[in-house]
Structures are given as C-alpha cells and as structure tokens.
Design an enzyme around this catalytic site. Structure first.
Site, PDB file in Angstrom:
ATOM      1  N   CYS A 263       0.796  -1.247   0.000  1.00  0.00           N
ATOM      2  CA  CYS A 263       0.000   0.000   0.000  1.00  0.00           C
ATOM      3  C   CYS A 263       0.821   1.285   0.000  1.00  0.00           C
ATOM      4  CB  CYS A 263      -0.943   0.011   1.189  1.00  0.00           C
ATOM      5  SG  CYS A 263      -2.269  -1.175   1.019  1.00  0.00           S
TER       6      CYS A 263
HETATM    7  C1  UDX Z   1      -0.979  -0.151   5.604  1.00  0.00           C
HETATM    8  C2  UDX Z   1      -1.931   0.749   6.395  1.00  0.00           C
HETATM    9  O1  UDX Z   1      -1.554   0.724   7.780  1.00  0.00           O
HETATM   10  C3  UDX Z   1      -3.373   0.286   6.204  1.00  0.00           C
HETATM   11  O2  UDX Z   1      -4.243   1.171   6.892  1.00  0.00           O
HETATM   12  C4  UDX Z   1      -3.686   0.301   4.698  1.00  0.00           C
HETATM   13  O3  UDX Z   1      -4.993  -0.100   4.440  1.00  0.00           O
HETATM   14  C5  UDX Z   1      -2.702  -0.596   3.951  1.00  0.00           C
HETATM   15  O4  UDX Z   1      -1.359  -0.167   4.229  1.00  0.00           O
HETATM   16  P1  UDX Z   1       0.143  -2.548   5.902  1.00  0.00           P
HETATM   17  O5  UDX Z   1       0.765  -2.309   4.556  1.00  0.00           O
HETATM   18  O6  UDX Z   1      -0.455  -3.877   6.196  1.00  0.00           O
HETATM   19  O7  UDX Z   1      -1.020  -1.455   6.165  1.00  0.00           O
HETATM   20  O8  UDX Z   1       1.299  -2.324   6.978  1.00  0.00           O
HETATM   21  P2  UDX Z   1       1.636  -1.355   8.192  1.00  0.00           P
HETATM   22  O9  UDX Z   1       1.485  -2.093   9.456  1.00  0.00           O
HETATM   23  O10 UDX Z   1       0.938  -0.067   8.066  1.00  0.00           O
HETATM   24  O11 UDX Z   1       3.210  -1.138   7.939  1.00  0.00           O
HETATM   25  C6  UDX Z   1       3.681  -0.653   6.690  1.00  0.00           C
HETATM   26  C7  UDX Z   1       5.190  -0.563   6.678  1.00  0.00           C
HETATM   27  O12 UDX Z   1       5.646   0.462   7.540  1.00  0.00           O
HETATM   28  C8  UDX Z   1       5.925  -1.837   7.130  1.00  0.00           C
HETATM   29  O13 UDX Z   1       7.014  -2.047   6.249  1.00  0.00           O
HETATM   30  C9  UDX Z   1       6.419  -1.510   8.515  1.00  0.00           C
HETATM   31  O14 UDX Z   1       7.612  -2.184   8.826  1.00  0.00           O
HETATM   32  C10 UDX Z   1       6.667  -0.015   8.411  1.00  0.00           C
HETATM   33  N1  UDX Z   1       6.532   0.705   9.695  1.00  0.00           N
HETATM   34  C11 UDX Z   1       5.328   0.740  10.341  1.00  0.00           C
HETATM   35  C12 UDX Z   1       7.616   1.398  10.221  1.00  0.00           C
HETATM   36  O15 UDX Z   1       8.717   1.386   9.656  1.00  0.00           O
HETATM   37  N2  UDX Z   1       7.450   2.079  11.393  1.00  0.00           N
HETATM   38  C13 UDX Z   1       6.274   2.137  12.041  1.00  0.00           C
HETATM   39  O16 UDX Z   1       6.196   2.801  13.091  1.00  0.00           O
HETATM   40  C14 UDX Z   1       5.174   1.437  11.506  1.00  0.00           C
END
Ligand code: UDX
Length: 423
Positions: A263
C-alpha cells in the site's frame, strides 16, 4: 443482506469472510480458478491471523466463491475489491477496475430494482465518479436512480486485517446519493465505530491522504533517527517524548529501515503523480519516498564501516517480510539490502519465520535457512530487517557467528552489543 464481492485477493477475501461473520450472504467473484477452489475448501491462499478459522466456519454456509459473475444481479449490492497496482511511472493502473466495471454493468442489464456498487479498491480521487460510474451505467443501460455508487475505503493492516475490519477506527462511506450510502452503512450494522459520510471523491482522497500521512510519519521518524544517531542520542527516547503530545500520538513512530508493503509505496507514488498531473509540486511527498529509498542503504553503509570490503563475507539476514506477521515481501526493505550485498560480493544467508517461500521467487540466488541459528552459524555479520518479535528472544544464537557484527534495522533485538540503524 446479499452481497457480491468482486475480487478475491487480500482485501476481497478478508472483507467477504468478515461480512459473512456479520451474518450476510456473500458471493465472492474471483477470476483465478485456483484461488476459488482454495477458498471453497476453506483454505485462504494468504496467511492472515484468524482468517482460516473464520473462513472454514462460514464457507458453504453463507459465503461461496465463484469464477462467474452470474449471481451478481441477485445481490443487494456489489463491492469492488480488485487490485490497483502501480504502472511503471507510478500512476495507478486502473485497467482491472475498468474490466470489472464492464462485467458488473453487463450483469446489471436485467436487474430489477435498485442496486448499489461500492468501491473498496484504493483508487485515485475522481475515479469512481469519472470512470466506474459512467462505465457501469453505460454498460447496464441504467440511470443514476437505479444504481447508486459508494466509495468505502479499507484501512486493513496485513496481519491484523480481521481485527481491523471488526474494530475499525472509523468507517468512511462516500456516496453518490443518500440511499446508496445508507445501503452500505447498514451492512456494517453490528460494528461499533464512528461512521463518516462524505462525497465519493472525498472518500477516495481520505484513503490516499491517510496512507500518505502514515508514510510521512515513518520517513519523519527515520530522518530524525539519522540525526539522533549522529548526536549519540536515542531516537526512540526522543520520539516517546514527541508522541506524548496528544496532537501527534505515539503510534507509528518506529524508526528503522523504512516502509514497504503493497500500500504505502504504491499509494504515495500514485498521489505524487496525481498532484503532478494537476500541475502541483508535491515536494513533501517526494521527500517521503526519497527518505524511504535511502534508508535501506544506510544499513549497508554501517556494515561497510566495519568491513570496508564485503566480498566473500557471509552476511546473515534475519527477516524478509515487509513487516512481521505476514509472508508478504512486496516492496520489502530486505530486497534492496540483499541486492546491494550481492552486488558487493557478499554471500547472503537468510531466515524469516514465514516469508522464505515468497522471497525465493524474488531473489532465488541466496541461501535460505530454516532457523535463525542456521543462518547465524559462521556468519561474519547479521542484519535484522523485519520486526518479528521472536528475534527479540535471540541471544546465545549470536555466539555461533564468526564475528559479532550485528546491526538491527527494526529495534527488535534485546541482547547486548548490537548497533541500531538510526540509534
Ligand atoms: C498499511 C496501512 O496501515 C493500512 O491502513 C492500509 O490499508 C494498507 O497499508 P500494511 O501495509 O499492512 O497497512 O502495513 P503497516 O502495518 O501499516 O506497515 C507498513 C510498513 O511500515 C511496514 O514495512 C512496517 O515495517 C513499516 N513501519 C510501520 C515502520 O517502519 N514504522 C512504524 O512505526 C510502523
């Protein structure tokens, strides 16, 4: 209600299963026969916490998957959950949604009575109004008072998708008219969440702006982290203090290797393109992407400070998935790190609790292991690239390494003598 869902991918499958749990009758329409067979035998083709149990409880009872659009017109409303991948230039590829709209329109030719088409796929603002609506209305030969349109974005996190569906922060319903919005809203009866009713295009923008903001929060924490590391202070301590301000919130502030997944990278790129197409200059969003693209190289740079030459060095990679609790490696930050290590002549041994199989398809030419100990044995260095909680238990296993050079890209290790990517 009788609900047809078009697209049995990640979002379509989770949504269908959760709607069945809410008591609706769901027909899931998916072109891929293998996926349909798997779903009908109660086996999700993706790993998602709690999904398998839920699917097997409802499959054959009030949810059925099919390759045919035949039964769509007998449903009260149709949810579009097909993919909107990135084109090479970063714009959203709307060809799948266009094809689905064509098929839905065809099915609605003979429909008697009112029908609602709701879009759950993430689409650039304006798409429902300017592409999906005209396509379905022209194909079906119906008028706007016979088919209502809704944009109902999903905010599901992989690994937590069932929980996010059942306990969302909010439900956004953008609609062409009130009746269409009411129909979709009534499907969520039983879920305790604030409901925001908007127009179609505003609902589409809410999804893009939410993802862009969350991605910005991560790149912001990484940039602050990079400066903190130079200052010799702990970015996690700093961001804890920052996040205590209620206007900021402490969530989504984990500095590290950056964001991946299906996403954020795709949606931020599409928003940048959309802005550029309208003669805007989205400098902030471009920087969010740039910080994210540079971050994986920082962990390699830290390694180069220890070895100077990586040629022939055995580097253990812990974590391949784009985040923990998923087998998904799409846009995983592990991919550029591994490619850079290989380019520099290192030999790479990798372990991930769930994502080895998926990463094999992307990077076949490295050694994959069945456990962390195996990967660490005789390694010259170890890089931690995914925030799997189980890595936090590792301690004695690091003694198997030839030399103890450990760099944590996710602040997940709890043992001593570890360097952090930006702390
Ligand atoms: C995301 C959105 O959160 C969700 O609302 C949307 O519908 C789809 O995209 P997702 O892709 O499942 O969800 O993952 P998410 O948990 O949001 O993490 C995304 C990325 O950010 C991961 O690679 C994670 O490692 C990274 N991340 C997340 C960070 O580096 N730091 C953080 O504090 C949180």
């Amino acid at each position: 209600m009788r609900i047809s869902v078009v697209g049995g991918g990640y979002v379509g499958l989770v949504t269908s299963t959760c709607l069945a749990k809410l008591g609706h009758s769901v027909i899931l329409i998916e072109v891929d026969e293998h996926k349909v067979d798997a779903i009908n035998s109660g086996i999700p083709f993706i790993y998602e916490e709690g999904l398998r149990e839920l699917l097997s409880a409802h499959i054959g009872k009030n949810i059925i998957a099919s390759t045919s659009y035949r039964d769509l017109s007998s449903s009260d409303f149709t949810l579009i959950c097909v993919g909107t991948p990135s084109l090479p230039d970063g714009r959203a590829d709307l060809s799948i949604i266009e094809a689905a709209s064509f098929s839905i329109g065809q099915c609605l030719i003979d429909k008697e009575g009112y029908h609602v088409v709701a879009v759950k796929s993430t689409v650039p603002p304006g798409t429902t109004q300017n592409l999906i609506m005209p396509k379905i209305l022209s194909q079906s030969g119906k008028h706007e008072n016979e088919i209502g349109f809704v944009m109902n974005p999903e905010f599901l996190r992989e690994g937590l998708a069932v929980q996010d569906f059942m306990k969302p922060d909010r439900i956004v319903i953008g609609s062409s008219d009130e009746r269409a919005g009411d129909t979709v809203q009534s499907a969520y009866c039983g879920i305790d969440a604030p409901i925001l009713r908007t127009g179609l295009t505003a609902a589409e923008m809410i999804k893009y702006a939410s993802n862009a903001f969350l991605a910005s929060k991560i790149s912001f924490s990484n940039e602050i982290g990079n400066v903190c590391k130079k200052l010799g202070i702990d970015v996690y301590e700093v961001l804890r203090g920052v996040g205590m301000d209620h206007r900021i919130s402490p969530h989504f502030f984990n500095a590290g290797l950056g964001f991946g997944g299906s996403c954020f990278p795709k949606d931020v790129s599409a928003l940048i393109r959309l802005a550029e197409d309208m003669d805007e200059d989205p400098i902030l969003l471009r920087s969010v992407v740039e910080v994210n693209e540079r971050q994986p190289m920082r962990i390699v740079e830290l390694l180069l400070r220890r070895f100077r030459d990586l040629s022939g060095k055995r580097v253990a990679i812990l974590g391949l998935a784009f985040k923990n609790d998923t087998d998904d490696v799409r846009e995983s930050r592990a991919i550029p790190v591994i490619r850079e290590l290989l380019r520099r002549g290192a030999s790479v041994v990798a372990y991930d609790p769930k994502a080895v199989l998926s990463m094999r398809n992307v990077v076949p030419d490295i050694e994959y292991c069945e456990g962390a100990s195996q990967a660490l044995t005789d390694a010259d260095a170890c890089l931690v690239l995914t925030e799997w909680p189980e890595f936090g238990q590792l301690d004695k296993e690091f003694e198997l390494m030839r030399s103890r050079v450990i760099i944590d890209g996710r602040r997940v290790l709890s043992c001593e003598n570890v360097e952090g990517i930006c702390w």
